[in-house]
Design an enzyme around this catalytic site. Structure first.
Site, PDB file in Angstrom:
ATOM      1  N   GLY A   1       0.838  -1.190   0.000  1.00 40.08           N
ATOM      2  CA  GLY A   1       0.000   0.000   0.000  1.00 40.08           C
ATOM      3  C   GLY A   1       0.877   1.245   0.000  1.00 40.08           C
ATOM      4  O   GLY A   1       1.944   1.259  -0.621  1.00 40.08           O
ATOM      5  N   CYS A   2       0.453   2.262   0.690  1.00 40.63           N
ATOM      6  CA  CYS A   2       1.189   3.525   0.756  1.00 40.63           C
ATOM      7  C   CYS A   2       2.661   3.293   1.081  1.00 40.63           C
ATOM      8  O   CYS A   2       2.992   2.771   2.134  1.00 40.63           O
ATOM      9  CB  CYS A   2       0.561   4.419   1.817  1.00 40.63           C
ATOM     10  N   PHE A   3       3.549   3.695   0.167  1.00 39.41           N
ATOM     11  CA  PHE A   3       4.962   3.422   0.417  1.00 39.41           C
ATOM     12  C   PHE A   3       5.541   4.274   1.535  1.00 39.41           C
ATOM     13  O   PHE A   3       6.537   3.900   2.149  1.00 39.41           O
ATOM     14  CB  PHE A   3       5.823   3.485  -0.847  1.00 39.41           C
TER      15      PHE A   3
ATOM     16  N   CYS B   1       4.210   4.601   4.378  1.00 40.08           N
ATOM     17  CA  CYS B   1       3.941   3.845   5.600  1.00 40.08           C
ATOM     18  C   CYS B   1       4.804   2.599   5.728  1.00 40.08           C
ATOM     19  O   CYS B   1       5.393   2.339   6.777  1.00 40.08           O
ATOM     20  CB  CYS B   1       2.461   3.455   5.652  1.00 40.08           C
TER      21      CYS B   1
END
Length: 202
Positions: A39-41, A43
């Protein structure tokens, strides 16, 4: 993409300038690499940088068909790429099986083509193996999770690694450069709450 995802994309676009992704350099002596999409890199980069033995984590794009993609292209969909991280680690201090195990416990493997509040194939989860040894570890790890009965289905992609394109500079260590925006995004996206629900802090 959900509203929050669109907000994050707009913030990124404003900060982007004219930066574009470039092909990565090879790791130095005494270092190894591993590639994951969670997902969000921003994070997953922060999560891995907390793990002992990890030297550095780079945000980027992989597993797609568009060469030298920009953030705007990837976030809009259609490139085939996933937001991903390249973990540079000391194999004398942490092994690939440990990295894979750690990765599972920081994502939602039950989500298909999304992670938390971000939807779309660009936010899919994945383990991208670079040799046959990594391939065997990744498959054995997934199979063990399925056999445990904890999950009926795992949607995390397992595939051979392709070119890893470094994301624009402003994305690297975003959580350090923009802590207020990052922390707001992470909390609002429900990432940690969902991980706790799935894994129980384990």
């Amino acid at each position: 993409m959900k509203p929050l995802g669109r907000i994050a994309a707009l913030l990124c676009a404003l900060l982007a300038g004219t930066a574009y992704a470039q092909a990565p350099a090879a790791p130095g002596a005494g270092r190894a690499t591993a590639i994951f999409a969670g997902g969000c890199f921003w994070c997953i980069e922060k999560d891995f940088e907390k793990l002992a033995g990890v030297i550095e984590v780079e945000s980027g794009y992989t597993a797609g068909k568009t060469p030298k993609p920009s953030y705007e292209q990837v976030s809009a969909g259609g490139t085939g790429h996933a937001e991903a991280v390249r973990v540079i680690y000391d194999p004398q201090k942490v092994g690939y099986p440990q990295l894979v195990d750690y990765f599972w416990r920081h994502i939602d493997p039950t989500a298909r083509d999304r992670q938390f509040c971000d939807a779309g194939t660009q936010y899919r989860s994945g383990i991208y193996w670079q040799n046959e040894a990594e391939h065997k570890v990744a498959e054995a790890s997934r199979d063990a999770l399925l056999k445990s009965g904890k999950f009926k289905t795992i949607y995390t992609e397992l595939a051979p690694a392709s070119t890893f394109w470094l994301a624009e500079e402003y994305h690297q260590d975003y959580y350090k450069k923009n802590p207020i925006r990052y922390n707001y995004y992470r909390k609002s996206c429900g990432r940690d709450a969902r991980v706790e629900e799935i894994w129980g802090g384990k």
